[in-house]
Design an enzyme around this catalytic site. Structure first.
Site, PDB file in Angstrom:
ATOM      1  N   CYS A  13     -39.201 -19.977 -89.395  1.00 55.19           N
ATOM      2  CA  CYS A  13     -40.631 -19.662 -88.861  1.00 55.19           C
ATOM      3  C   CYS A  13     -41.564 -20.571 -89.323  1.00 55.19           C
ATOM      4  CB  CYS A  13     -41.028 -18.100 -89.438  1.00 55.19           C
ATOM      5  SG  CYS A  13     -39.746 -17.125 -89.207  1.00 55.19           S
ATOM      6  N   GLY A  44     -40.028 -23.018 -84.776  1.00 54.95           N
ATOM      7  CA  GLY A  44     -39.381 -21.675 -84.296  1.00 54.95           C
ATOM      8  C   GLY A  44     -39.684 -21.508 -82.791  1.00 54.95           C
ATOM      9  N   ASN A 118     -42.609 -16.625 -93.206  1.00 52.33           N
ATOM     10  CA  ASN A 118     -41.561 -17.796 -93.109  1.00 52.33           C
ATOM     11  C   ASN A 118     -40.808 -17.861 -94.451  1.00 52.33           C
ATOM     12  OD1 ASN A 118     -40.063 -19.965 -92.703  1.00 52.33           O
ATOM     13  ND2 ASN A 118     -41.905 -21.326 -93.691  1.00 52.33           N
ATOM     14  N   GLY A 119     -39.368 -17.563 -94.366  1.00 54.77           N
ATOM     15  CA  GLY A 119     -38.519 -17.623 -95.326  1.00 54.77           C
ATOM     16  C   GLY A 119     -37.550 -16.413 -95.553  1.00 54.77           C
ATOM     17  N   TYR A 258     -36.148 -33.261 -92.049  1.00 50.15           N
ATOM     18  CA  TYR A 258     -35.940 -32.851 -90.994  1.00 50.15           C
ATOM     19  C   TYR A 258     -36.736 -31.807 -90.411  1.00 50.15           C
ATOM     20  CZ  TYR A 258     -33.876 -30.505 -86.500  1.00 50.15           C
ATOM     21  OH  TYR A 258     -33.770 -29.968 -85.399  1.00 50.15           O
TER      22      TYR A 258
END
Length: 467
Positions: A13, A44, A118-119, A258
């Protein structure tokens, strides 16, 4: 179905939030958040959403799809308020579907609250069972809803105090932005695995997964949220609360390889410079006689430029990327799979024909894309193709908010380097080693989480492995 055009790992996310003291218009917070999550689209692409507070209630708009498909000017005009949070999602915990799209909005004793996350919580199973025992009812399958239920247990506390108590129970990797009716809150896990940073826009504070989103809206990057830090932004300004100190940090090393945009700064490291340094280090560790260096665009380009600089070889664009191809192109036959690769990446014949090529990519997961690209370069007349990878072999899955394959699907876990080179058809295959990666990034194993390479997980994964 596995899509061979999307072989890379996917970060779960991206989150964004803004608090405007005196907005010029009623929709400035929503508009800034729209641009902010647009800048985080790479983090995302399954769903997107924005929640806005006008001081009395929270208004939500979310759906499946890209930001441009979910949110338009008409939607923004309806999202009136001076505080907003936004989210873009890939699913790792919880299935992909409209119900799990974020932000999630809840009613509890103190009013309304919205969360974007996020996570991954690694103790999701344990927490869900415990909360269900207390009477909690779950409408989604995301661990974000678990955080909301934890917060609801402390309705008499101020939001920062309630959140500090929740952090005692929450294990894993997370960056959260939380919207109450009158405040914007950000929190980062105690080891700083997932990124979160603070910016300022004309005296107004902004939170984001990446600093590149600040550039998009004209905000200035201030600093990263510290591991274990809670940030509360309201009419009184910004307040910082430091919670439990971890013995070390564990910043996700794959952000630099990345995930993150090259124009972002994460935990004091410029992502583009980091990738160039990794490419230089990769060149130092390998001495391949070749004519030129090319990249697998776009994620391998910065490392390829660094490799060219470190090796003294010229860099050229040997593969051209079609940036307009759909994300979910499905290939039912081998012929269609080959066509799909050519739709996305095509060799520049005059550049590669008759040449000994070094092709630099950021990572290899299953090897299917690498195999197809080597085949394309051979057909274009490349004399030799040497594969250079700007990360160590990926042998272990991630449990901290990254969509990775099962271990038995990771090619580096199944084959030696020589076997992988033969499998993808390359003349040679070389990875940067873990120590070389740390040296290029200027820190060591006590600073980064590199569990996908080493198998050394900084936080327990027992609960999430049970799911």
């Amino acid at each position: 179905m596995f899509n061979e055009l999307e072989e890379k790992f996917k970060d779960e996310c991206g989150v964004f939030g803004i608090y405007l003291n005196e907005p010029d218009s009623r929709t400035d917070a929503a508009r800034s958040t729209f641009y902010g999550v647009y800048a985080l689209q790479h983090r995302g692409q399954e769903s997107a959403g924005i929640a806005v507070s006008n001081g009395h209630k929270i208004i939500l708009h979310k759906n499946m799809g890209l930001v441009s498909e979910v949110i338009n000017s008409e939607v923004v005009d309806e999202l009136e308020g001076n505080i907003a949070i936004g989210h873009v999602r890939y699913s790792t915990t919880g299935e992909s579907g409209p119900l799990n799209a974020q932000p999630l909005v809840f009613h509890y004793l103190k009013g309304m609250i919205a969360l974007a996350h996020n996570g991954n919580l690694t103790n999701t199973v344990e927490l869900r069972k415990r909360l269900a025992t207390y009477g909690s009812v779950f409408q989604t399958t995301t661990d974000t809803e678990i955080v909301a239920n934890l917060l609801a247990r402390y309705p008499q506390d101020e939001i920062e105090d309630a959140l500090a108590k929740c952090l005692v129970d929450m294990k894993g990797a997370f960056a959260l932005v939380i919207l109450t009716e009158d405040s914007l809150v950000g929190v980062r896990d105690q080891m700083g695995i997932r990124p979160l940073c603070i910016g300022i826009l004309d005296g107004n504070y902004v939170l984001s997964s990446e600093s590149a989103a600040f550039d998009t809206i004209g905000a200035e990057f201030i600093r990263d949220v510290e591991p274990g830090e809670i940030i509360v932004i309201n009419k009184d300004g910004m307040k910082s609360i430091k919670t439990i100190d971890a013995p070390k940090t564990a910043h996700c090393v794959f952000e630099y390889i990345y995930f993150a945009r090259p124009d972002s700064v994460i935990d004091k490291l410029n992502v583009y410079k980091a990738r160039r340094e990794v490419g230089k280090q990769l060149a130092r560790q390998n001495n391949i006689d070749a004519d030129l260096v090319i990249s697998v665009p776009d994620s391998g380009t910065a490392a390829a430029l660094g490799y060219a600089e470190g090796s003294g070889l010229p860099f050229q664009e040997g593969l051209m990327k079609n940036r307009y191809i759909g994300r979910t192109f499905i290939q039912p036959t081998q012929q269609m799979r080959e066509l799909g690769v050519r739709l996305k990446l095509n060799p520049v014949y005059d550049v590669v024909e008759g040449k000994r090529i070094i092709m630099v990519d950021d990572s290899i997961v299953r090897g299917t894309t690498s195999k197809n690209l080597v085949n394309l370069l051979r057909k274009a007349g490349a004399k030799e193709v040497h594969m250079m990878v700007a990360s160590p072999p990926t042998k272990y899955p991630c449990y901290y908010g990254v969509d990775t394959s099962r271990r038995e699907e990771l090619i580096a876990n199944l084959m030696t380097n020589e076997e992988i080179a033969a499998h993808i058809g390359a003349d040679s295959l070389n990875y940067i080693d873990l120590n070389g990666l740390f040296a290029a990034l200027g820190n060591d194993e006590n600073y980064f989480c590199a569990a996908c390479f080493s198998g050394n997980y900084p936080i327990g994964t027992e609960s999430i492995e049970e799911e």
